[in-house]
Write an enzyme that holds these catalytic residues in place. Structure first.
Site, mmCIF file in Angstrom:
data_model
loop_
_atom_site.group_PDB
_atom_site.id
_atom_site.type_symbol
_atom_site.label_atom_id
_atom_site.label_comp_id
_atom_site.label_asym_id
_atom_site.label_seq_id
_atom_site.Cartn_x
_atom_site.Cartn_y
_atom_site.Cartn_z
ATOM 1 N N PHE A 389 0.639 -1.356 -0.008
ATOM 2 C CA PHE A 389 0.086 0.017 0.228
ATOM 3 C C PHE A 389 0.852 1.336 -0.067
ATOM 4 O O PHE A 389 0.418 2.246 0.556
ATOM 5 C CB PHE A 389 -1.070 -0.001 1.276
ATOM 6 C CG PHE A 389 -1.702 -1.422 1.376
ATOM 7 C CD1 PHE A 389 -2.241 -2.109 0.319
ATOM 8 C CD2 PHE A 389 -1.422 -1.936 2.811
ATOM 9 C CE1 PHE A 389 -2.973 -3.086 0.604
ATOM 10 C CE2 PHE A 389 -2.079 -3.254 2.854
ATOM 11 C CZ PHE A 389 -2.720 -3.818 1.828
ATOM 12 N N CYS A 390 1.952 1.532 -0.683
ATOM 13 C CA CYS A 390 3.052 2.439 -0.675
ATOM 14 C C CYS A 390 3.141 3.009 0.796
ATOM 15 O O CYS A 390 3.359 4.118 0.866
ATOM 16 C CB CYS A 390 2.175 3.454 -1.420
ATOM 17 S SG CYS A 390 2.180 3.255 -3.342
ATOM 18 N N ALA A 391 3.071 2.040 1.656
ATOM 19 C CA ALA A 391 3.637 2.274 2.996
ATOM 20 C C ALA A 391 4.484 1.250 3.604
ATOM 21 O O ALA A 391 4.180 0.572 4.391
ATOM 22 C CB ALA A 391 2.340 2.577 3.799
#
Length: 471
Positions: A389-391
């Site tokens: 999740f781009c985290a």
């Protein structure tokens, strides 16, 4: 803008004794049907709002009504250009009101939250130190590479987040220190948990630092008041606020923005450009605007900007109090449903009782998350997200040493010595009917209990159904 959109068209509502079952704001795609690998079709359940929310019908209708009047903004004498300029600047006012900006704050239109925070990073004063939690989305974790950055460990309670920041700011050297900026999310794009923004802002200001709020996941779900939260800047994206067309916002204090070189050099950012005499070395002298236009070079995305303003009006008119109450109803449905499945573990930093928006991530024992998400789509017509999740730092912290089963369909490749990690995320909002989350919970139970009904394979790193191969 004199042209007004037609009244928003709503899809026929399913008969229900409970009005809470209906989505309060109609969205595009609510009647789209998708094929199932097991045969037949089903209405698509869009449960990936945290990536891009579907456009509100109201937004689409407003944009359609304006489209015939589209013209160049700021630099045209014709009627349509003047009308478009008026619409563009009125949209700036609408966004400022939506965010409850202070007098003197600027609203700069960008491409996205990522673009907004990169703009702010380019405007940092010399010697500025940035403090950012490792829990941030990459949009707010990565833009600060040209500054001195202190990365803060993931806190496990809101109070710990405040204490961690206070300790870091108190330890700045030398003392008194130069400029500093804190960057923090309003709501996690992984867990949905709300962060103590007001308290973090107070801590930042007590130590002479400023704070920017990444409201990409907060603004679509809760009211955001720059004045009440006492943040210096706020950034968000239109595509998460039910407004397509690739536009975003950076709003807040003007001094650092006005003192910085333009984010992009070009027309619109410049007030005056003149050739320098050859005897003076040639070249050009430029006088830049000191308004928001300074960082809005080029022809602006007037349709994207107008769509954001339309979404701001729609959310305000619907009333956040009722929107928040209904979203809590959906959150409870999902969390209670997942709690009944022992194989499911919901990811959380702050614990089960932490307030949150409609974003929930989880893992399922015995399943690779990509395989599970593919089965939800292919067999139930449900769109969720899987991955990190781009985290990445946050999800790796939450998953710890737990890995998806190696070799399963869609298992992401891990670096040498690392385990394969990913999770599943379900997210929803003002356009989500109860049936979508009920179908999701039912599908999770069935997949865990009975397994997938179809065979899957890996293609280009994704798990996809095998053509014509039932399990």
């Amino acid at each position: 803008m004199s042209a007004r959109p037609a009244a928003a068209r709503t899809a026929p509502a399913a008969e229900s004794a409970d009005p809470c079952c209906e989505a309060p704001l109609p969205v595009l795609g609510r009647d789209v049907t998708v094929p199932l690998v097991t045969g037949g079709e089903v209405t698509y359940a869009a449960l990936d709002y945290a990536a891009s929310a579907p456009a509100l019908q109201r937004v689409w209708d407003d944009v359609a009504a304006y489209a015939p009047y589209y013209g160049s903004v700021h630099r045209g004498a014709g009627y349509l250009s003047q009308l478009s300029t008026d619409l563009f600047e009125n949209s700036r006012t609408t966004v400022a009101e939506f965010l409850d900006c202070r007098e003197g704050d600027q609203v700069v239109f960008t491409r996205s939250t990522t673009d907004s925070l990169n703009l702010l990073a380019a405007a940092l004063p010399a010697g500025c130190e940035v403090f950012v939690f490792e829990t941030e989305h990459h949009a707010s974790l990565l833009p600060w590479r040209d500054a001195r950055v202190t990365y803060l460990d993931a806190p496990r309670t809101p109070d710990e987040a405040v204490r961690t920041l206070e300790r870091a700011l108190a330890g700045r050297e030398p003392s008194p220190s130069g400029p500093a900026l804190v960057c923090v999310t309003g709501a996690s794009n992984v867990t949905g948990e709300l962060w103590p923004v007001r308290e973090l802002a107070a801590a930042a200001h007590a130590h002479g630092a400023r704070i920017v709020l990444d409201a990409a996941q907060l603004a679509p779900h809760h009211p955001v008041s720059v004045r009440d939260l006492d943040v210096d800047w706020v950034a968000f994206s239109g595509h998460k606020l039910y407004a397509p067309f690739g536009s975003g916002v950076l709003a807040g204090r003007s001094d650092w923005l006005t003192a910085a070189e333009p984010y992009l050099a070009g027309g619109g950012a410049s007030r005056k450009v003149a050739r320098r005499p050859k005897e003076a070395g040639g070249g050009v002298d430029v006088e830049w605007h000191d308004t928001a236009a300074r960082h809005e070079a080029g022809s602006p995305n007037v349709i994207g900007v107008y769509s954001i303003a339309s979404a701001c009006k729609a959310l305000t008119e619907a009333g956040f109090e009722s929107l928040v109450a209904r979203e809590r109803h959906l959150i409870a449905k999902v969390r209670e449903g997942l709690a009944d499945v022992p194989a499911v573990r919901v990811l959380s930093l702050f614990g089960d009782d932490a307030p949150r928006v409609g974003v929930i991530s989880f893992v399922v024992d015995g399943w690779n998350s990509s395989h599970f998400a593919a089965a939800l789509s292919a067999e139930y017509g449900i769109g969720v997200r899987d991955g990190l999740f781009c985290a990445h730092p946050l999800v790796r912290t939450l998953l710890g040493g737990e890995a998806d089963e190696p070799g399963e369909c869609g298992a992401p490749e891990a670096a040498p010595g690392e385990k394969s990690l990913n999770a599943i995320r379900v997210s929803f909002g003002a356009g989500t009917p109860d049936e979508h989350v009920e179908r999701f919970v039912r599908a999770v139970r069935e997949l865990v209990a009975d397994g997938a009904r179809w065979s899957y394979r890996t293609e280009d790193g994704r798990c996809v159904p095998d053509t014509g191969v039932a399990a």
